[in-house]
Enzyme design. Structure first.
Site, PDB file in Angstrom:
ATOM      1  CG  ASP A  47      -9.961  15.202 -15.297  1.00 58.51           C
ATOM      2  OD1 ASP A  47      -9.236  14.567 -16.089  1.00 58.51           O
ATOM      3  OD2 ASP A  47     -11.002  14.726 -14.804  1.00 58.51           O
ATOM      4  NE  ARG A  82      -2.857   0.473   3.351  1.00 51.55           N
ATOM      5  CZ  ARG A  82      -2.103   0.645   4.456  1.00 51.55           C
ATOM      6  NH1 ARG A  82      -1.317   1.691   4.580  1.00 51.55           N
ATOM      7  NH2 ARG A  82      -2.140  -0.250   5.422  1.00 51.55           N
ATOM      8  CE1 TYR A  84     -16.892  10.233 -15.944  1.00 54.13           C
ATOM      9  CE2 TYR A  84     -16.364  10.439 -13.623  1.00 54.13           C
ATOM     10  CZ  TYR A  84     -16.741   9.669 -14.706  1.00 54.13           C
ATOM     11  OH  TYR A  84     -16.972   8.335 -14.531  1.00 54.13           O
TER      12      TYR A  84
HETATM   13  C1  LIG Z   1     -13.649   8.719 -16.312  1.00 54.71           C
HETATM   14  C2  LIG Z   1     -13.278  10.059 -15.883  1.00 54.71           C
HETATM   15  C3  LIG Z   1     -13.003  10.334 -14.535  1.00 54.71           C
HETATM   16  C4  LIG Z   1     -13.174   9.303 -13.438  1.00 54.71           C
HETATM   17  O1  LIG Z   1     -12.228   8.292 -13.534  1.00 54.71           O
HETATM   18  P1  LIG Z   1     -12.488   6.762 -13.079  1.00 54.71           P
HETATM   19  O2  LIG Z   1     -11.227   6.088 -13.466  1.00 54.71           O
HETATM   20  O3  LIG Z   1     -13.700   6.272 -13.817  1.00 54.71           O
HETATM   21  O4  LIG Z   1     -12.728   6.796 -11.615  1.00 54.71           O
HETATM   22  C5  LIG Z   1     -12.608  11.615 -14.208  1.00 54.71           C
HETATM   23  N1  LIG Z   1     -12.493  12.581 -15.147  1.00 54.71           N
HETATM   24  C6  LIG Z   1     -12.746  12.344 -16.448  1.00 54.71           C
HETATM   25  C7  LIG Z   1     -12.583  13.445 -17.439  1.00 54.71           C
HETATM   26  C8  LIG Z   1     -13.154  11.087 -16.860  1.00 54.71           C
HETATM   27  O5  LIG Z   1     -13.423  10.876 -18.146  1.00 54.71           O
END
Ligand SMILES: *Cc1c(COP(=O)(O)O)cnc(C)c1O
Length: 380
Positions: A170, A46, A98
């Protein structure tokens, strides 16, 4: 070294012990200590694992960060990041977001006194209004999901600094192949590695890439304390995906262009959202800020829910499924699938209508994908 070379070599050296060219998967959950607290760099998986360390090295290098931290999912990465905020923190976020990110923000708002405001950060006037006062974090997707609006990273960083806020991007849609936010002064990059980085719809994962070593250290502590870590096998799959990231992103872009051109000016289309089209309101910014336009095209069809259903059923190469960014093409109906957790009124207010369809263009032959979409449009 250039990006195409770095995806093969960054964090992916031949194994020091055996010379294995493909990295071994260290499944061990624990590591021998010669004496209490005398170890070879690993104690318990971990806290740290050699396969995960390679992935973290690769992602940190490709995004230009101080290092990186891998998580069991994109939302696992976000949840750990939110753990790092003091109670009562204020976040300003993009309003086209998202769905799962929105859901987690709202949970923290209700449960932990997080202040969250959603704003359109894609135009200068809206941005300057939204980014005033005080905030702790500015949270950005660019291009946004599913409307593919862009946020000017340089201008956002500048405005956030004035507010004393850090900027998180993101970067799931663009990937470091097309956009490296840290080069614009962004403090932290988040990924769902489930998407383009993994690239083959066979792994769920996430990552955080901080610009500063101090942030890396703080988040490393939380990564271990919270424990939302990926398995060594999942780390291996993402590392394997990264090796072809550069060629895949180029192919995704060619597919998306072919599809966007079919949709552009089609009588059954109200609007097509793709930053690579010269008609996209932020095409110039996309050219400046990105090294390509990505593989996602969203389209607002001139039809009702039944017409959308017919369009989805008529597609044969685009599989109806959540997720995006893999070698095979996928199609999503945000209003009823990925963004269903956002209330209808809020959704529609910023353009996620019943007629909106999101296409994740895979790396099949672009002409076949274009034919498929052309054919499906006839059934609308
Ligand atoms: C899919 C997605 C997430 C979330 O990610 P997971 O791996 O599904 O938890 C966050 N931001 C964007 C832009 C995504 O497309």
């Amino acid at each position: 070294m250039r990006f195409k070379t770095r995806v093969i070599h960054d964090g992916q050296p031949p194994d020091a012990a055996t010379g294995a060219v493909s990295p071994p998967i260290y499944l061990s959950s624990t590591f021998r200590q010669r004496a209490p607290n005398v170890n070879q760099g690993y104690v318990y998986s971990r806290s740290g694992n050699p396969t995960r360390a390679l992935l973290e090295q690769a992602l940190g290098a490709l995004e230009g960060g101080a290092g990186s931290l891998a998580f069991a999912s994109g939302l696992g990465a976000l949840a750990t990041l939110l753990e790092s905020l003091p109670t009562g923190s204020r976040i300003v976020s993009v309003d086209d977001l998202y769905g799962g990110t929105w859901r987690l923000f709202e949970h923290h708002r209700r449960q932990f006194d997080l202040r969250v405001e959603y704003a359109d950060l894609s135009t200068p006037t809206a941005r300057e209004t939204a980014l005033s006062g005080r905030a702790d974090l500015v949270y950005v997707e660019t291009p946004t999901n599913p409307l593919l609006r862009l946020v000017d990273l340089r201008a956002t960083v500048k405005a956030a600094r004035r507010m004393g806020a850090r900027v998180v991007v993101d970067n799931t849609f663009a990937t470091p192949a097309l956009q490296r936010p840290i080069e614009y002064g962004v403090d932290l990059v988040l990924h769902s590695t489930t998407k383009y980085l993994g690239g083959h719809s066979d792994v769920v994962g996430g990552a955080l890439i901080p610009r500063r070593p101090a942030d890396l250290e703080r988040l490393q502590w939380l990564q271990n304390a919270v424990g939302a870590v990926p398995s060594p096998f999942d780390c291996y799959l993402v590392l394997r995906g990264i090796r072809t990231l550069a060629v895949r992103m180029r192919a995704h872009g060619e597919s998306a262009r072919a599809v966007a051109e079919v949709l552009d000016d089609h009588p059954k289309v109200r609007r097509v959202h793709y930053p690579g089209l010269s008609a996209h309101p932020q095409h110039a910014l996309a050219r400046r800020q990105m090294d390509g336009y990505g593989g996602i095209v969203s389209v607002d069809l001139r039809t009702n829910a039944r017409g959308v259903r017919r369009f989805l059923a008529a597609l044969s190469l685009f599989t109806l499924a959540e997720s995006l960014g893999a070698v095979e093409s996928l199609v999503d109906h945000p209003a009823s699938m990925t963004h269903a957790s956002v209330p209808r009124k809020e959704r529609e207010a910023h353009g996620v209508t019943e007629g909106l369809v999101r296409l994740s263009c895979g790396i099949e032959d672009p002409a076949d994908l274009a034919d498929d979409v052309r054919r499906a449009l006839r059934s609308v």
